[in-house]
Scaffold this motif. Structure first.
Motif, short mmCIF file in Angstrom:
data_model
loop_
_atom_site.label_atom_id
_atom_site.label_comp_id
_atom_site.label_asym_id
_atom_site.label_seq_id
_atom_site.Cartn_x
_atom_site.Cartn_y
_atom_site.Cartn_z
N GLU A 215 1.00 -1.21 0.05
CA GLU A 215 0.06 0.03 0.02
C GLU A 215 0.79 1.40 -0.05
O GLU A 215 0.56 2.22 -0.78
N ILE B 77 2.51 1.71 -3.36
CA ILE B 77 1.81 2.07 -4.85
C ILE B 77 1.04 3.57 -4.58
O ILE B 77 1.10 4.26 -5.15
N ARG B 78 0.94 3.88 -3.27
CA ARG B 78 0.21 5.21 -3.15
C ARG B 78 1.37 6.30 -2.69
O ARG B 78 0.98 7.25 -3.25
N LEU C 95 -13.25 -5.41 -7.70
CA LEU C 95 -11.80 -5.38 -8.24
C LEU C 95 -11.28 -5.92 -9.75
O LEU C 95 -10.43 -5.46 -10.24
N ARG D 178 -14.55 2.68 -5.12
CA ARG D 178 -13.27 2.25 -5.76
C ARG D 178 -13.39 2.47 -7.41
O ARG D 178 -14.33 3.08 -7.92
N PRO D 179 -11.95 2.61 -7.99
CA PRO D 179 -11.95 3.04 -9.21
C PRO D 179 -11.97 2.09 -10.31
O PRO D 179 -12.13 2.60 -11.53
N GLU D 180 -12.05 0.84 -10.18
CA GLU D 180 -11.65 0.03 -11.35
C GLU D 180 -12.60 0.21 -12.62
O GLU D 180 -11.96 -0.06 -13.68
N PHE E 291 -7.98 6.34 -2.24
CA PHE E 291 -7.83 6.19 -3.94
C PHE E 291 -8.97 6.85 -4.50
O PHE E 291 -8.92 7.06 -5.87
N GLU F 24 -7.20 7.88 -7.55
CA GLU F 24 -7.72 7.20 -8.80
C GLU F 24 -8.94 7.43 -9.45
O GLU F 24 -9.05 8.08 -10.75
N THR G 24 -0.84 0.77 -10.26
CA THR G 24 -2.17 0.27 -9.88
C THR G 24 -2.81 1.13 -9.07
O THR G 24 -3.79 0.92 -8.65
N GLU G 25 -2.30 2.27 -8.68
CA GLU G 25 -2.99 3.45 -7.88
C GLU G 25 -3.18 4.66 -8.77
O GLU G 25 -3.46 5.72 -8.33
C1 DMJ Z 1 -6.11 0.69 -4.86
O1 DMJ Z 1 -5.31 0.89 -3.73
C2 DMJ Z 1 -5.64 -0.17 -5.97
O2 DMJ Z 1 -6.19 0.30 -7.36
C3 DMJ Z 1 -5.23 -1.37 -5.76
O3 DMJ Z 1 -4.81 -2.02 -6.94
C4 DMJ Z 1 -6.67 -2.30 -5.52
N1 DMJ Z 1 -7.40 -1.42 -4.47
C5 DMJ Z 1 -7.63 -0.08 -4.43
C6 DMJ Z 1 -8.70 0.58 -5.33
O4 DMJ Z 1 -9.69 -0.39 -5.31
#
Ligand code: DMJ
Length: 650
Positions: A277, A280-281, A472, A543-545, A605, A609, A634-635
């Motif tokens: 965490e 990535i952040r 996710l 969430r961003p996905e 995020f 994101e 991934t962030e």
């Molecule tokens: C974020 O921290 C990242 O996108 C990670 O890969 C998955 N979880 C969260 C967002 O859902």
């Protein structure tokens, strides 16, 4: 009118004509009614009067309820209309924080009891067909500016609008659909682009307002209680949001945040942080901000935190521990196990590789490359699919036999492709593992739902297929599209479009228009609906996905439906998660538009994101973080694709 022969019922007959002149007609009628009245029996008169009184009471009662309903409905319509026309992005739907001394639970319950939004049967039916009442006008307004001829067959399920049109439409990647019939003209597009990008900036400002006022310098905003929570104690939201502010051109906000980084941020702290965490952040966020701004402050901070994370790799197997104390320089696994999560140890590579390239210090890249080499060779994969855990002592997979593209495995697949792209498409091992894994997904995890045939990615547990899909997993359409853009098989793009459609359905089929954390697809023939949601899975964490994948799909296809889908999702975030005093909150129940139940947390995020991907999705400028120059970690922190001629650190 004929005189009744004293029956025990009231009979009233009207005849068309009466004798007598027009001049004295009224008087004649009065006398005649009086005579008839006197001819009635007492019982008949009483019955007649009783019915009159009854009619009067019923009339009064129904008048007040009809006017109440009409008033309520009109107010909602007006609210929605003014949302669209005047202040479209400020429907302050969540309750103000409770005053001191009030029991929040009681308050929520009493609010719930008091809310009487369901309406009489007729209105309810209408809502069930069209979605929420307050959505009706927005649907119409959005449709006004939508391209003509864009057909979306709409059926209803539990108050939701369902798009039954498949996402795949045969458009060639990158083909601009601007000229095709039914598309917006250039002016409309420009207006829409400006309006939507500004809406994202507005959403960011609103989120930032809450963070600044109630959580400045802390990890996460708790917007409902106007407070904050700490995870690592490192200003997580602020760092995660730096490059978003830069990209959204929010200069003042960026400068204030930069000042905090310069004067307050220190990693010399006795705190345990999660390696993945924080990589990535924090490391990712600092590196990308350095690249976008050229400001060496961010590179210095990146080096500092990167070097403090390195003790995590001091394990017997070289598979890193999950946690590091960045002040003490010690690392350890979680208390209950010596396992690490596969996605975590294989999704820190983009950042550490870039740190090596920038510093010309090879140890960062060497450490993460060792992890990839080991995982590449490990036994226990199924057609390129990996288990979810790996042991830091033995270096072997554990809890074998369970395969998912969701939590604990997701970004392993994402980083295979992205490392290959970052390094200039030369490291074939990543490509081979990625291609094999996608074949593994197709062979073992891909199924279609019933009745509408939504293509989804399920899970496998010891040979048993489960139609469960985490939100996710919605990173996958974007990743598949990115691969196809980089020359991988065209059927990856076909699958990306199918899955994109499914991920959008995970939003649109919910009563709030927001996806739950996990869904289950129905596969039995004759099922009534495609998607089920278990009570424990109804939350949405902002969430961003899905937005992330919509961004990739739009960049590569230029099909505007992806922008329109994103726009609807943004509106629903505004409607159900925006907190009036500032910030957005995750919610507990996407299935209850009357009471989505705030969780009182804005994840970092959302700024790092989700809002960034919204902004990039609505922009027509393919050079705004070009996908041929940058690869997103991934962030959502963009890192440069390495120039071909540049010597690599290893
Ligand atoms: C974020 O921290 C990242 O996108 C990670 O890969 C998955 N979880 C969260 C967002 O859902």
């Amino acid at each position: 009118m004929h005189a009744p022969s004293r029956p025990d019922y009231v009979s009233v007959h009207f005849t068309g004509q009466q004798t007598g002149s027009y001049n004295n007609g009224k008087q004649w009628r009065r006398q005649s009614y009086w005579r008839k009245w006197k001819q009635l029996s007492r019982l008949q008169r009483s019955l007649f009067l009783f019915m009159l009184v009854l009619l009067f009471i019923c009339g009064l009662a129904s008048y007040s309820s009809v006017t109440k309903q009409l008033r309520g409905f009109t107010v909602r319509e007006q609210e929605t209309e003014s949302n669209i026309l005047q202040k479209p992005f400020k429907p302050h739907v969540l309750p103000e924080p409770v005053k001191q001394g009030q029991d929040p639970l009681l308050e929520q319950l009493s609010q719930r009891k008091l809310s009487n939004k369901r309406g009489p049967p007729v209105l309810l039916n209408r809502l069930q067909k069209k979605g929420n009442a307050s959505n009706i006008l927005s649907e119409v307004k959005v449709a006004d500016i939508k391209k003509e001829g864009e057909e979306e067959r709409v059926i209803s399920w539990r108050g939701a609008v369902i798009d039954t049109v498949q996402a795949t439409d045969g458009t060639k990647d990158g083909e601009n659909k601007e000229d095709s019939p039914g598309n917006r003209n250039v002016n409309q597009s420009k207006v829409l682009e400006t309006e939507r990008m500004e809406a994202v900036r507005e959403a960011f400002r609103h989120a930032w307002k809450g963070y600044k006022e109630y959580a400045w310098g802390h990890d996460e905003l708790r917007p409902v209680s106007r407070s904050y929570s700490e995870w690592f104690g490192l200003g997580l939201t602020l760092i995660d949001a730096l490059d978003t502010m830069w990209i959204l051109d929010l200069k003042q906000e960026f400068e204030e945040a930069r000042e905090w980084v310069a004067s307050e941020l220190t990693f010399n702290k006795n705190v345990d942080v999660n390696l993945f965490e924080s990589t990535i952040r924090i490391l990712g966020g600092l590196l990308s901000t350095y690249h976008l701004t050229g400001d060496s402050l961010f590179l210095d901070k990146a080096k500092d935190v990167g070097s403090r994370l390195m003790p995590a790799f001091n394990t017997q197997s070289k598979i890193p521990y999950s946690d590091v104390n960045i002040g003490k320089g010690t690392a350890h696994p979680p208390r209950w196990t010596s396992d690490s999560t596969v996605a975590e140890v294989t999704s820190i590579q983009l950042e550490f590789r870039e740190l090596s390239r920038l510093t010309q210090e090879p140890q960062y890249q060497a450490a993460v490359a060792e992890v990839m080499n080991q995982v590449h060779k490990l036994e226990g994969k199924l057609d390129g699919l990996v288990p979810m855990f790996i042991n830091t002592n033995s270096g072997q997979f554990t809890h074998q036999g369970i395969y998912t593209l969701g939590a604990r495995a997701d970004s392993y697949y994402e980083y295979l492709l992205k490392q290959w792209i970052q390094g200039g498409k030369k490291e074939n091992q990543f490509l081979e593992d990625y291609l094999q894994a996608i074949e593994g997904v197709k062979k073992n995890l891909l199924q279609k739902s019933s009745p509408n045939g939504l293509v989804f990615v399920g899970e496998l547990s010891h040979g048993q297929f489960s139609p469960k899909m985490d939100h996710l997993v919605c990173f996958l359409p974007g990743t598949l599209a990115l691969g196809a853009h980089n020359g991988l098989p065209a059927d990856h793009m076909d699958l990306a479009k199918e899955l994109m459609h499914t991920c959008y359905q995970m939003y649109v089929q919910m009563e709030t228009g927001l996806s739950p954390e996990i869904v289950h697809f129905n596969m039995h023939q004759g099922s009534i609906r495609d998607i089920d949601v278990k009570p424990a899975d109804r939350h949405n964490l902002l969430r961003p996905e899905t937005v992330e994948s919509l961004f990739y799909l739009y960049r590569f296809t230029k099909d505007r439906k992806y922008q329109d889908w994103g726009w609807k999702i943004l509106q629903n975030f505004n409607k159900y998660t925006k907190v009036s005093s500032g910030g957005y909150t995750s919610i507990n129940n996407v299935c209850d538009p009357d009471y989505p139940s705030p969780r009182d947390k804005m994840e970092s995020f959302f700024l790092g994101e989700t809002l960034k991907y919204f902004y990039l999705l609505f922009s027509e400028d393919a050079d705004l973080i070009s996908l041929d120059k940058y690869v997103f970690n991934t962030e959502a922190h963009p890192l440069p694709i390495w120039p071909p001629a540049e010597p690599q650190p290893l």
